[in-house]
Design a protein around this motif. Sequence first.
Motif, PDB file in Angstrom:
ATOM      1  N   ASN B  15      38.503  24.520  39.723  1.00 54.51           N
ATOM      2  CA  ASN B  15      38.669  24.995  38.355  1.00 54.51           C
ATOM      3  C   ASN B  15      37.513  25.869  37.899  1.00 54.51           C
ATOM      4  OD1 ASN B  15      40.989  23.444  38.206  1.00 54.51           O
ATOM      5  ND2 ASN B  15      39.764  21.622  37.787  1.00 54.51           N
ATOM      6  N   LEU B  16      36.547  26.043  38.764  1.00 52.93           N
ATOM      7  CA  LEU B  16      35.358  26.783  38.330  1.00 52.93           C
ATOM      8  C   LEU B  16      35.580  28.281  38.377  1.00 52.93           C
ATOM      9  CD1 LEU B  16      32.626  24.633  40.039  1.00 52.93           C
ATOM     10  CD2 LEU B  16      33.039  24.837  37.593  1.00 52.93           C
ATOM     11  N   GLU B  17      34.740  28.965  37.612  1.00 58.09           N
ATOM     12  CA  GLU B  17      34.868  30.426  37.533  1.00 58.09           C
ATOM     13  C   GLU B  17      34.428  31.084  38.848  1.00 58.09           C
ATOM     14  OE1 GLU B  17      31.722  32.379  35.336  1.00 58.09           O
ATOM     15  OE2 GLU B  17      30.809  30.433  34.957  1.00 58.09           O
ATOM     16  N   ASN B  18      34.944  32.285  39.044  1.00 58.29           N
ATOM     17  CA  ASN B  18      34.511  33.059  40.205  1.00 58.29           C
ATOM     18  C   ASN B  18      33.195  33.745  39.875  1.00 58.29           C
ATOM     19  OD1 ASN B  18      36.720  32.433  41.710  1.00 58.29           O
ATOM     20  ND2 ASN B  18      37.828  34.324  41.253  1.00 58.29           N
ATOM     21  N   ILE B  19      32.230  33.602  40.760  1.00 59.33           N
ATOM     22  CA  ILE B  19      30.960  34.299  40.561  1.00 59.33           C
ATOM     23  C   ILE B  19      31.044  35.671  41.231  1.00 59.33           C
ATOM     24  CG2 ILE B  19      28.511  34.271  41.214  1.00 59.33           C
ATOM     25  CD1 ILE B  19      29.087  32.418  38.899  1.00 59.33           C
ATOM     26  N   VAL B  20      31.718  35.694  42.372  1.00 55.46           N
ATOM     27  CA  VAL B  20      31.941  36.965  43.054  1.00 55.46           C
ATOM     28  C   VAL B  20      33.445  37.144  43.226  1.00 55.46           C
ATOM     29  CG1 VAL B  20      31.559  38.284  45.180  1.00 55.46           C
ATOM     30  CG2 VAL B  20      29.751  36.797  44.301  1.00 55.46           C
ATOM     31  N   ASP B  21      33.926  38.316  42.869  1.00 59.71           N
ATOM     32  CA  ASP B  21      35.350  38.587  42.964  1.00 59.71           C
ATOM     33  C   ASP B  21      35.527  39.957  43.615  1.00 59.71           C
ATOM     34  OD1 ASP B  21      37.960  38.017  42.532  1.00 59.71           O
ATOM     35  OD2 ASP B  21      37.599  37.370  40.453  1.00 59.71           O
ATOM     36  N   VAL B  22      36.043  39.953  44.833  1.00 58.60           N
ATOM     37  CA  VAL B  22      36.173  41.214  45.565  1.00 58.60           C
ATOM     38  C   VAL B  22      37.649  41.492  45.820  1.00 58.60           C
ATOM     39  CG1 VAL B  22      35.642  42.375  47.751  1.00 58.60           C
ATOM     40  CG2 VAL B  22      33.902  40.968  46.645  1.00 58.60           C
ATOM     41  N   GLU B  23      38.092  42.659  45.383  1.00 58.15           N
ATOM     42  CA  GLU B  23      39.516  43.007  45.541  1.00 58.15           C
ATOM     43  C   GLU B  23      39.657  44.336  46.246  1.00 58.15           C
ATOM     44  OE1 GLU B  23      42.307  43.168  42.163  1.00 58.15           O
ATOM     45  OE2 GLU B  23      41.165  41.459  41.401  1.00 58.15           O
ATOM     46  N   ASN B  24      40.335  44.328  47.372  1.00 63.05           N
ATOM     47  CA  ASN B  24      40.627  45.561  48.119  1.00 63.05           C
ATOM     48  C   ASN B  24      39.406  46.453  48.316  1.00 63.05           C
ATOM     49  OD1 ASN B  24      43.354  45.128  48.526  1.00 63.05           O
ATOM     50  ND2 ASN B  24      43.801  45.779  46.424  1.00 63.05           N
ATOM     51  N   LEU B  25      38.314  45.849  48.686  1.00 58.60           N
ATOM     52  CA  LEU B  25      37.069  46.619  48.854  1.00 58.60           C
ATOM     53  C   LEU B  25      37.085  47.403  50.171  1.00 58.60           C
ATOM     54  CD1 LEU B  25      34.095  47.374  48.265  1.00 58.60           C
ATOM     55  CD2 LEU B  25      33.439  45.206  49.301  1.00 58.60           C
ATOM     56  N   SER B  26      36.970  48.719  50.034  1.00 64.92           N
ATOM     57  CA  SER B  26      36.856  49.577  51.225  1.00 64.92           C
ATOM     58  C   SER B  26      35.632  50.450  51.052  1.00 64.92           C
ATOM     59  CB  SER B  26      38.076  50.472  51.379  1.00 64.92           C
ATOM     60  OG  SER B  26      39.213  49.678  51.620  1.00 64.92           O
ATOM     61  N   PHE B  27      35.026  50.806  52.169  1.00 66.77           N
ATOM     62  CA  PHE B  27      33.862  51.680  52.069  1.00 66.77           C
ATOM     63  C   PHE B  27      33.748  52.582  53.290  1.00 66.77           C
ATOM     64  CE2 PHE B  27      29.422  52.872  52.509  1.00 66.77           C
ATOM     65  CZ  PHE B  27      29.166  53.366  51.234  1.00 66.77           C
TER      66      PHE B  27
END
Lengths: 234, 302
Positions: B15-27
């Motif tokens: 139930n805890l919040e996301n500290i890191v949220d990565v979505e469709n990361l491309s580089f």
Amino acid sequence: MRFLQALKHDIKYQFRHGFYYVYLVVSIIYIAILLRLPSEIQDISTAFVIFSDPAMLGFFFVGTIILLEKGENIFEGLFITPLRVKEFILARVLSLSIISLLTAFLIAIIVRGFSFNYILLFIGLILTAIFFTIQGIAIAVSVRTVNEYLLYSIIYSIFLVIPFLEFLNIFESILFYLWPTRASLILIMGAFTGNIGLFEIIFSVFIFVIWIFIAYKWAYSLFINYVILKIGDQ
Amino acid sequence: MNDKLKIKRKTSNKNLENIVDVENLSFTYPGKNEKILSKLNFNIKKGEIFGFLGPSGAGKSTTQKIITGILKGFQGKVKVMNQDISKVDSKFYENIGVSFEFPNLYLRFTARENLKYFASLYEVETEDALKLLGMVGLEEAVDIRVEEFSKGMKMRLNFCRALINKPELLFLDEPTSGLDPANARIIKEIIREKSRQGKTIFLTTHNMLTVDNLCDRVAFIVGGEIVLIDTPPNLKSTYGSKNVEIRYISDKDSKRKNFKLSGLGKNLEFLNLLQQYEVESIHSQEANLEEVFIKVTGRKLR
């Protein structure tokens, strides 16, 4: 304040690595030589010594310091704190300008007493020190070894001493007025010989400010590319 | 007991919040064609110890550089502590701590001076340098210059440097490398303690034992893609098999044989072996994460 902490730390670092002691010894040697010169060439010689060494020492010191810091991997640790690149550069430039000012005034006062224009010397010195230290940062961040640094320094020095052709009566050009080294020499010489007009002072300062602005932009972008973007690459 | 605690914590993490949220990361590095990262998706919850595993060149450090706000110009969405990472300024660094694989320390300064200087760069409340040094067993070396430190001591001081600003999110790269087992255990215990305090940890390492001991979840990254994300126990039970190794004497020679742990009581070959030969030793062997990694990715970690 982060900038003041960085400045304090830089001065401490320079003390720890013996830069202050080295320069005390160097200054004493200069003083001993200058005091033995005939008084008619003492003015010009003092101005020339101050221009060629204390004013430019930032260039070589900052190169040494940055290469030492690279060896310690310091930048990785430093720039994941809130410290900004501009605060770092400003602190580094000011800390080295302090050594320049201290040694130049030590030499000037002991050799010439108070018979020189210290406001003009201060302006000439601080602008020269800022400019050369920023240049030193730009070159030092983009090289990997001391040898590479020295090589670039030589190429760079050749470019900078071109206006001396005029002082040696070899070659003259109106373009020399745009050179930062000429502005520096005119201000520092003027402080000792009094042979400088208001227009020349304003023009030299103006030229310097432009050069410092360009140098800073250049150093900043090299710093981002060679230091910041490489964090964590090892 | 330990496992129970872990499971309890993990359930509450849901139930805890996301500290890191990565979505469709491309580089892709400017001027290059090849993608370094390709559509990464993952999140790290508050208090979680998240392991990031992959061989060199897999994209671990590029990912870390993006999450720490150093590298811009990526595609996709990255939110760290509820901030869009492409828009953060220097304030962002008040709340993160990073310990790199190699120490970043002023060699001519003492341990105390190093920590005090780094602490002075933060506006947030910082840790007491002496307390941190005591925690990692460097209390005797407080006023000794770092140039006289051994590699392990430097690593421990570097670990303290990353903790100096009481960071909410901690990035650790090979935190136990160069440490003797006793000190490695201390560092691991501090990491667990930070996690219990609600701090989030992003851990990159090659050391599977560290991962197994510490991580709540692990992501495997190969060739710029995340192959899977799961908990270490799940990975081991899904991809590994538990074995029993038996050593016995046959014709005056010591021999070894492996059997699957499941159905061992009905394994005739195993039972015969027990009756016919003199047994020297029997050891059960758990599947380790290293094997799991090779099985899943077809690559070795190093």
